[in-house]
Design an enzyme around this catalytic site. Structure first.
Site, PDB file in Angstrom:
ATOM      1  N   CYS A  81     -16.369 -29.910 -12.896  1.00  0.00           N
ATOM      2  CA  CYS A  81     -16.411 -29.148 -14.145  1.00  0.00           C
ATOM      3  C   CYS A  81     -15.110 -29.343 -14.930  1.00  0.00           C
ATOM      4  O   CYS A  81     -14.805 -30.441 -15.364  1.00  0.00           O
ATOM      5  CB  CYS A  81     -16.745 -27.679 -13.865  1.00  0.00           C
ATOM      6  SG  CYS A  81     -17.221 -26.760 -15.355  1.00  0.00           S
ATOM      7  N   HIS A 103     -21.813 -28.298 -11.360  1.00  0.00           N
ATOM      8  CA  HIS A 103     -21.284 -27.688 -10.137  1.00  0.00           C
ATOM      9  C   HIS A 103     -22.165 -28.084  -8.957  1.00  0.00           C
ATOM     10  O   HIS A 103     -23.198 -27.459  -8.728  1.00  0.00           O
ATOM     11  CB  HIS A 103     -21.258 -26.162 -10.270  1.00  0.00           C
ATOM     12  CG  HIS A 103     -20.224 -25.659 -11.213  1.00  0.00           C
ATOM     13  ND1 HIS A 103     -18.928 -25.402 -10.830  1.00  0.00           N
ATOM     14  CD2 HIS A 103     -20.288 -25.387 -12.536  1.00  0.00           C
ATOM     15  CE1 HIS A 103     -18.236 -24.980 -11.868  1.00  0.00           C
ATOM     16  NE2 HIS A 103     -19.039 -24.966 -12.926  1.00  0.00           N
ATOM     17  N   GLU A 116     -21.651 -27.497  -5.918  1.00  0.00           N
ATOM     18  CA  GLU A 116     -21.655 -26.388  -4.952  1.00  0.00           C
ATOM     19  C   GLU A 116     -22.650 -25.296  -5.323  1.00  0.00           C
ATOM     20  O   GLU A 116     -22.947 -24.421  -4.507  1.00  0.00           O
ATOM     21  CB  GLU A 116     -20.236 -25.810  -4.808  1.00  0.00           C
ATOM     22  CG  GLU A 116     -19.768 -24.901  -5.923  1.00  0.00           C
ATOM     23  CD  GLU A 116     -19.285 -25.583  -7.189  1.00  0.00           C
ATOM     24  OE1 GLU A 116     -18.762 -24.879  -8.069  1.00  0.00           O
ATOM     25  OE2 GLU A 116     -19.440 -26.828  -7.322  1.00  0.00           O
TER      26      GLU A 116
END
Length: 193
Positions: free
Chosen positions: A77, A174, A176
């Site tokens: 990001c 992202h 994650e």
């Protein structure tokens, strides 16, 4: 595997750490230059505003360290955006790893872009074994397409969803927070030599 997540006060580091725990890897959080230099792999996260994040990097000397790293580095990001030449956000000079200038989405779309969006044009070991699918994004600024683009997404226009130059990788999204697909991208990063 020595995995270090750079902890400079501008990253969503706990969710990244938990994502690697799900893959069986214990990541170390650090802003220590020697610890980062000696890691096998480095994650450069970022959440927040570009100019204030860059000030934190400069205060800790990480602005000169990061572009010189030789092991695989993944910027996530804002981390990816800070590795570009510059950002319109706060008129910020970047680290100059990627030869692109980050700009704001135009008034034709609602900002920030928040939520799931499709990723395509995959061109990297980062996406080994993956097809086009949905990833999670939260951003108002983007890197345009360029020679270092390894994946794209579309929000009013097509832009770089991921970048690569040498040992440096970056994702605007992202991983994650992108479910099984994102976990596979993180696992692929761990496999890169």
């Amino acid at each position: 595997m020595g995995l270090v997540i750079i902890d400079y006060g501008a990253g969503n580091i706990q969710s990244i750490k938990f994502a690697f725990q799900r893959l069986g890897i214990q990541a170390q959080l650090s802003n220590d230059i020697e610890t980062i230099q000696s890691a096998d792999k480095v994650i450069f996260p970022g959440v927040g505003e570009a100019s204030s994040a860059m000030k934190k990097l400069i205060q800790s000397g990480l602005n000169t360290l990061i572009p010189e790293l030789r092991q695989p580095v993944l910027g996530i990001c804002l981390g990816m955006q800070l590795m570009c030449n510059s950002s319109e956000e706060g008129n910020t000079k970047g680290l100059g790893v990627f030869d692109l200038d980050v700009v704001k989405f135009n008034s034709g779309v609602k900002v920030p872009q928040i939520g799931w969006n499709k990723i395509g044009n995959l061109k990297s070991p980062l996406f080994q074994g993956l097809n086009e699918d949905y990833i999670y994004l939260v951003h108002s600024f983007y890197a345009p397409k360029g020679t270092e683009t390894i994946a794209t997404s579309t929000y009013g226009l097509e832009y770089s969803a991921a970048l690569r130059k040498d040992n440096f990788y970056g994702t605007q999204f992202h991983p994650e927070k992108s479910g099984v697909y994102g976990n596979k991208i993180l696992a692929n990063f761990l496999s890169i030599k």
